[in-house]
Scaffold this active site. Structure first.
Site, PDB file in Angstrom:
ATOM      1  N   ARG A  99       0.821  -1.201  -0.038  1.00  0.00           N
ATOM      2  CA  ARG A  99       0.073  -0.133  -0.303  1.00  0.00           C
ATOM      3  C   ARG A  99       0.726   1.308  -0.019  1.00  0.00           C
ATOM      4  O   ARG A  99       0.499   2.217  -0.503  1.00  0.00           O
ATOM      5  CB  ARG A  99      -0.801  -0.142   1.180  1.00  0.00           C
ATOM      6  CG  ARG A  99      -1.965  -1.107   1.202  1.00  0.00           C
ATOM      7  CD  ARG A  99      -2.601  -1.280   2.475  1.00  0.00           C
ATOM      8  NE  ARG A  99      -2.985   0.056   3.001  1.00  0.00           N
ATOM      9  CZ  ARG A  99      -3.698   0.011   4.302  1.00  0.00           C
ATOM     10  NH1 ARG A  99      -3.835  -1.066   5.129  1.00  0.00           N
ATOM     11  NH2 ARG A  99      -4.248   1.098   4.688  1.00  0.00           N
ATOM     12  N   CYS A 131      -0.590   5.859   9.244  1.00  0.00           N
ATOM     13  CA  CYS A 131      -0.785   4.589   8.809  1.00  0.00           C
ATOM     14  C   CYS A 131      -2.220   4.938   7.900  1.00  0.00           C
ATOM     15  O   CYS A 131      -2.128   5.784   7.430  1.00  0.00           O
ATOM     16  CB  CYS A 131      -1.190   3.856  10.145  1.00  0.00           C
ATOM     17  SG  CYS A 131      -2.452   4.463  11.080  1.00  0.00           S
TER      18      CYS A 131
END
Length: 328
Positions: free
Chosen positions: A211, A287
């Site tokens: 990601r 995050c």
């Protein structure tokens, strides 16, 4: 001394309690047996289940809490104890009144030793610890291994209907604003390369590597993957190790400190690691939505790095804005 006694008499009990809170600093991590021993001490203790699941998970944290929990514990919903956000983001840091009101409803006073756990082992509980510590409630700890670790150590669990907490009084505490990073601060910081500008902050991204690089999709539909310019990938799982209960359930605990340091060094290099440990490089954790950034935050705390910031919006808030520069 007489003057000091007079001042103490004049000050309200709630103020004195808040001062006592700030003078107590509990261990960051507790083993299940250490946490269980707290129940036999005179200091008030509160166990809070802080379990949170990803938006695409079929599991329900509140339902699981109702069916099985540490005896006497209560449920802290990190999505409910939060501030509203212009982009509709969840579990953003609450304001001091929301935090204090939640503590009162959960039966927590400023002197209570708060033990935070989740059903993953270690996942969302560090984010809850970040919240408590950022509001100055340093008498707080994470249960290393969470509920599965508790069960693995054959400690008692409760499957009856949960009890209601006894409301308390909790004076609204001040937030340590230097611990939170805003979108504007992240954008301004992203214009500088940390390797050449010692004044810039090093952003550590806790998301999975795919990601971060942009090769894997985000779990939130329509959100681009990729990363903030000059940020560094340090997947939160690198600070954790997998364990199994006697019935085969997997759960996580923090790795030993030397392993955490090695994971940090592998990500940023030994020289940058030394600068971080010496307090010469400011670090900010990020995050997907501000949840597992707490794992990196706590891991760095375990290494003795006290001044660690957290980008509250994290990637979701950053990538949702059309003006954001995304690298892949």
């Amino acid at each position: 001394m007489a003057l000091l006694r007079t001042i103490r008499v004049l000050l309200p009990p709630a103020f004195l309690a808040s001062r006592r809170m700030s003078s107590v600093s509990a261990p960051l991590l507790l083993s299940p047996r250490q946490a269980n021993e707290l129940k036999s001490k005179d200091t008030p203790v509160a166990f809070l289940d802080t379990t949170w699941f990803m938006p695409n998970s079929p599991r329900n944290a509140k339902q699981e809490f109702t069916s099985k929990r540490i005896p006497g514990s209560h449920f802290l919903d990190l999505d409910e104890v939060a501030s509203s956000h212009e982009l509709g983001l969840k579990h953003m840091m609450p304001d001091k009144h929301t935090f204090a009101h939640a503590c009162e409803k959960l039966g927590i006073s400023p002197s209570t030793h708060v033990v935070l756990y989740d059903t993953h082992g270690v996942f969302s509980s560090p984010r809850a610890l970040f919240m408590f510590r950022t509001f100055g409630h340093t008498n707080s700890s994470v249960l290393n291994g969470g509920l599965p670790g508790w069960v693995h150590d054959q400690l008692p669990v409760d499957t009856a209907a949960p009890s209601e907490p006894h409301p308390t009084t909790y004076p609204p505490p001040d937030l340590k604003e230097e611990a939170i990073r805003s979108y504007d601060q992240i954008v301004a910081n992203s214009k500088y390369d940390p390797s050449t500008n010692p004044q810039s902050e090093l952003v550590l991204d806790a998301r999975p590597k795919g990601r971060f690089t942009g090769t894997d999709p985000e779990p939130r539909p329509g959100l681009s993957s990729g990363h903030i310019p000059h940020s560094v990938s340090l997947t939160f799982n690198l600070f954790l190790q997998k364990n199994k209960t006697v019935d085969g359930q997997e759960y996580t605990t923090f790795r030993p400190v030397e392993d955490i340091r090695k994971a940090l060094s592998d990500a940023v290099g030994p020289e940058e690691t030394e600068r971080i440990l010496q307090g010469k490089r400011q670090v900010v954790t990020s995050c997907g939505s501000g949840m597992t950034a707490g794992v990196l935050w706590l891991g760095l705390q375990l290494l003795g790095v006290e001044r660690v910031g957290l980008y509250d919006e994290s990637w979701t808030g950053y990538a949702m804005r059309p003006s954001s520069l995304i690298e892949k």
